[in-house]
Design an enzyme around this catalytic site. Structure first.
Site, PDB file in Angstrom:
ATOM      1  NE  ARG A 385      -3.523  -2.080   2.944  1.00 28.22           N
ATOM      2  CZ  ARG A 385      -4.651  -2.529   2.394  1.00 28.22           C
ATOM      3  NH1 ARG A 385      -5.201  -1.851   1.402  1.00 28.22           N
ATOM      4  NH2 ARG A 385      -5.230  -3.634   2.819  1.00 28.22           N
ATOM      5  CG  HIS A 445       1.324  -8.395   4.197  1.00 23.69           C
ATOM      6  ND1 HIS A 445       1.618  -8.478   5.543  1.00 23.69           N
ATOM      7  CD2 HIS A 445       0.453  -7.365   4.073  1.00 23.69           C
ATOM      8  CE1 HIS A 445       0.953  -7.538   6.204  1.00 23.69           C
ATOM      9  NE2 HIS A 445       0.246  -6.846   5.341  1.00 23.69           N
ATOM     10  CE1 TYR A 478      -2.671   3.701  10.048  1.00 21.37           C
ATOM     11  CE2 TYR A 478      -1.692   1.852   8.878  1.00 21.37           C
ATOM     12  CZ  TYR A 478      -2.755   2.702   9.098  1.00 21.37           C
ATOM     13  OH  TYR A 478      -3.903   2.526   8.374  1.00 21.37           O
ATOM     14  NE  ARG A 574      -4.866  -2.268  15.445  1.00 20.19           N
ATOM     15  CZ  ARG A 574      -4.313  -2.541  14.269  1.00 20.19           C
ATOM     16  NH1 ARG A 574      -3.059  -2.220  14.043  1.00 20.19           N
ATOM     17  NH2 ARG A 574      -4.989  -3.149  13.322  1.00 20.19           N
TER      18      ARG A 574
END
Length: 705
Positions: A385, A445, A478, A574
């Site tokens: 991304r 990923h 983030y 999280r």
């Protein structure tokens, strides 16, 4: 469950030892919702948290809930490892989602009241002053009306395509000439490219800012679109469709074209949820439910549909900075700031960068320098991304145009970023980059960059490994770790990993990397079994694992086994956690905490005490089945002892947090600690880079918090 029920758990019935993934997801969003309710958070930040819950819920329903609905339609009745059938889970989810939506709008009303006190007011159309009404009418006439398209539904005009997650008006009409006729029905899409909240005129010396919703303005002027008919009711609705892609990668001649075709299909995905304005006209609701064939996942909402608008709204307000968190300026990593030559620095030492407390500009500058360096022969990078205007894309394109070998593994299947990634892939190809779309059946990923540089008679490899995406935008919001290194064995493994992603390569005996799907599951099992053996032998044994989600049953079972053997385990998770702590004889040594705060906790860090010789890994992978079996993922060891100490300190920050931590209980609920110690907020402490990057001696085996 009470203590007696815990003791009576039959460990031969696996379902009692696990929490359900989707129900755990709901609990995570309850923790986010708690931040929207927290009076200690600045008011506009509370509004942003509310928007996050709304967008999270959209994705959850369009993917997870829609998938469960598919299973039910297909007659699938098998129980999952947590003890739920699709239909049983679906009933639970309806109740939980209904409750969380009700809580969302209760909190929205409270935030709206407090915004009103601060001079930020959402005004009902009927309460506009004469001057404001004239301004709204002109705005409607000049800006809104030209882009509106009323769409009638009758025998000659079938129901038009309703796009997922757009707001529409359902209009019920009667003929002015004959009220005895059946009602007429039409729909109208609210323009998404116009502001949701329209600012109203205000006195020049006033600090008050008033807004009216665009749907209210259109509703007030609906007659202009249906002359000859009398509007009986005008109500908002919003549809969420199944947005998962089904791609036949093996049968696709061109993966890019196949994904583009599937993206077009997504627009017509099966309806999964219908949101409607509270008090919607019965005839309108009947028409919508009949068209979308949905009757059980319908939610009447008392308030504006899609609270996700609050994120952009909060960011657009001027003069209210005191209602936001104070801005922070990420520090540029001192190791690189002292010397502009990245390669010279990395020949001497590894560098750790902690985002967002340290600037992502270091990564951009690293690639930019490589693109301009005449000694750099090749640049290889994975992209999952990236931001809308990524400087990395420009740097890679420039490198290719200057004659360097540039290889980019672009993941076209990054959910909801598919179209953007297709655009980047085409731009990179046009610049002369070698663009690879990964391996069939696997998402790429891993976050890794390899730079090959000619230095005298030798080639030297420089590697960047990250826990987060190469995205300069999310790097400001983030928490993620970046490791820059020129370690020889890491460079060798990086070369092989890219060879496997871009070509044909047999199984490889990795020097240091742990890679999914080839050896990560087995390696995790071995690491946990090793800790158990250390504990059994009386040697130091401990696991600290920080990740986003834990849902893979074999990994959970290995954690249970390690805990039974005497290993102390701290999990910092999280979001979703399917492990159930506190089961007597099984998971008493395991603690699970979640931190939800200003920044999204996103880093994946894995610490194994290893009998007093700690090993630390940075990873792109959560411990979920998809990460371990259906994605190319990376766990990279931290070989430099000073960097390991810095990472241990970062873990200590999380373990010490008693302000924004919530602890998972046996029953699946989360509770804030009843801590009498001085308040400690890990993200605030991390803003002082010296706190975790100083030269102090750090504990390699910190005590339980």
């Amino acid at each position: 469950m009470n203590e007696e029920e815990k003791k009576n758990i039959n460990h031969s019935t696996p379902a009692t030892a696990y929490l359900n993934r989707d129900l755990s997801w709901i609990e995570f969003n309850r923790r986010v919702l708690a931040e929207a309710q927290d009076q200690d958070n600045p008011l506009l930040e509370r509004a942003r948290f509310l928007a996050i819950v709304s967008s999270n819920l959209d994705e959850f329903i369009s993917v997870r809930v829609a998938g469960i609905q598919d299973q039910i339609r297909a007659g699938y009745t098998k129980m999952d490892f947590t003890g739920y059938t699709p239909s049983g889970l679906y009933k639970r989810l309806i109740k939980r989602v209904t409750k969380i939506i009700a809580d969302q709008y209760r909190i929205f009303k409270d935030i709206s009241r407090q915004l009103h006190k601060e001079g930020i007011v959402f005004v009902n159309y009927e309460d506009l002053t004469q001057a404001q009404e004239l301004a709204a009418e002109q705005y409607y006439r000049d800006i809104i009306f030209p882009v509106l398209t009323p769409m009638a539904v009758d025998q000659s005009r079938p129901f038009p395509l309703v796009h997922s997650q757009f707001i529409y008006l359902a209009v019920v009409l009667l003929s002015k000439n004959n009220h005895e006729e059946e009602p007429y029905f039409a729909i109208l899409q609210i323009p998404s490219n116009l502001p949701r909240c329209i600012p109203l005129p205000h006195r020049s010396n006033s600090k008050k800012r008033q807004f009216v919703f665009i749907e209210d303005v259109i509703r007030q002027h609906i007659q202009t679109l249906f002359s000859g008919y009398e509007p009986v009711a005008v109500n908002e609705f919003r549809l969420t469709r199944n947005s998962d892609l089904t791609i036949d990668e093996e049968g696709a001649e061109d993966l890019l074209e196949e994904i583009e075709k599937e993206l077009r299909k997504r627009r017509r995905g099966v309806p999964a949820r219908l949101e409607v304005q509270k008090g919607i006209h019965p005839y309108a609701l009947e028409q919508l439910q009949a068209e979308f064939e949905i009757d059980d996942f319908v939610f009447e909402v008392e308030g504006p549909l899609d609270l996700g608008f609050l994120r952009n709204f909060a960011g657009s307000l001027k003069g209210f900075s005191y209602l936001n968190f104070p801005t922070i300026e990420p520090a540029y990593p001192a190791e690189f700031d002292e010397n502009e030559d990245f390669f010279e620095v990395l020949r001497e030492r590894d560098v750790l960068v902690y985002h967002p407390y340290e600037s992502f500009d270091a990564m951009t500058d690293f690639i930019t320098q490589a693109s301009e360096d005449e000694q750099v022969m090749a640049i290889k990078m994975t992209l999952y991304r990236v931001s809308g205007k990524s400087p990395l894309i420009t740097a890679l394109a420039n490198a290719a145009e200057s004659g360097k070998q540039v290889t980019v593994v672009v993941e076209l299947k990054a959910r909801f970023d598919e179209e953007r990634n297709i655009a980047w892939a085409r731009k990179l190809e046009q610049s002369g980059c070698h663009v690879v779309y990964g391996l069939v059946g696997l998402k790429t990923h891993a976050k890794i960059t390899l730079i090959v540089r000619q230095e005298g008679p030798e080639l030297r490899r420089y590697v960047h490994v990250g826990t987060g995406n190469y995205n300069d935008s999310t790097a400001k919001a983030y928490t993620d770790l970046s490791l820059f290194t020129s370690e020889h064995q890491i460079g060798l493994d990086a070369s092989e990993l890219f060879n496997q992603m871009t070509g044909y390569s047999a199984n490889y005996d990795w020097n240091s990397f742990i890679v999914a799907p080839t050896n990560m599951s087995l390696s995790l099992q071995r690491l946990m079994h090793r800790e158990a053996a250390h504990a059994a032998a009386g040697r130091p044994a401990r696991i600290i694992a920080k990740m986003n989600s834990l849902s893979n049953q074999p990994v959970i079972d290995d954690l249970y086994s390690a805990a039974q053997a005497g290993v102390d385990i701290d999990l910092i998770i999280r979001g979703v956690c399917c492990l159930r702590p506190g089961i007597p004889g099984l998971s008493e040594r395991i603690s699970v905490r979640s931190i939800v705060d200003r920044f999204l906790e996103h880093s994946r860090i894995y610490y194994f005490e290893n009998g007093g010789k700690p090993e630390v890994y940075l990873s792109s992978a959560d411990w979920m089945t998809r990460n371990l079996t259906r994605r190319i993922e990376l766990m990279c060891p931290v070989l430099n002892s000073d960097i390991r100490k810095q990472i241990v300190k970062i873990l200590e920050l999380s373990l010490k947090d008693n302000v924004k931590s919530s602890f998972l209980q046996f029953n699946g609920n989360y509770e804030r600690p009843d801590d009498k110690k001085a308040p400690f907020r890990s993200q605030f402490a991390a803003m002082d880079v010296r706190y975790w990057k100083g030269n102090r001696v750090l504990l390699s085996n910190p005590k339980h918090s």
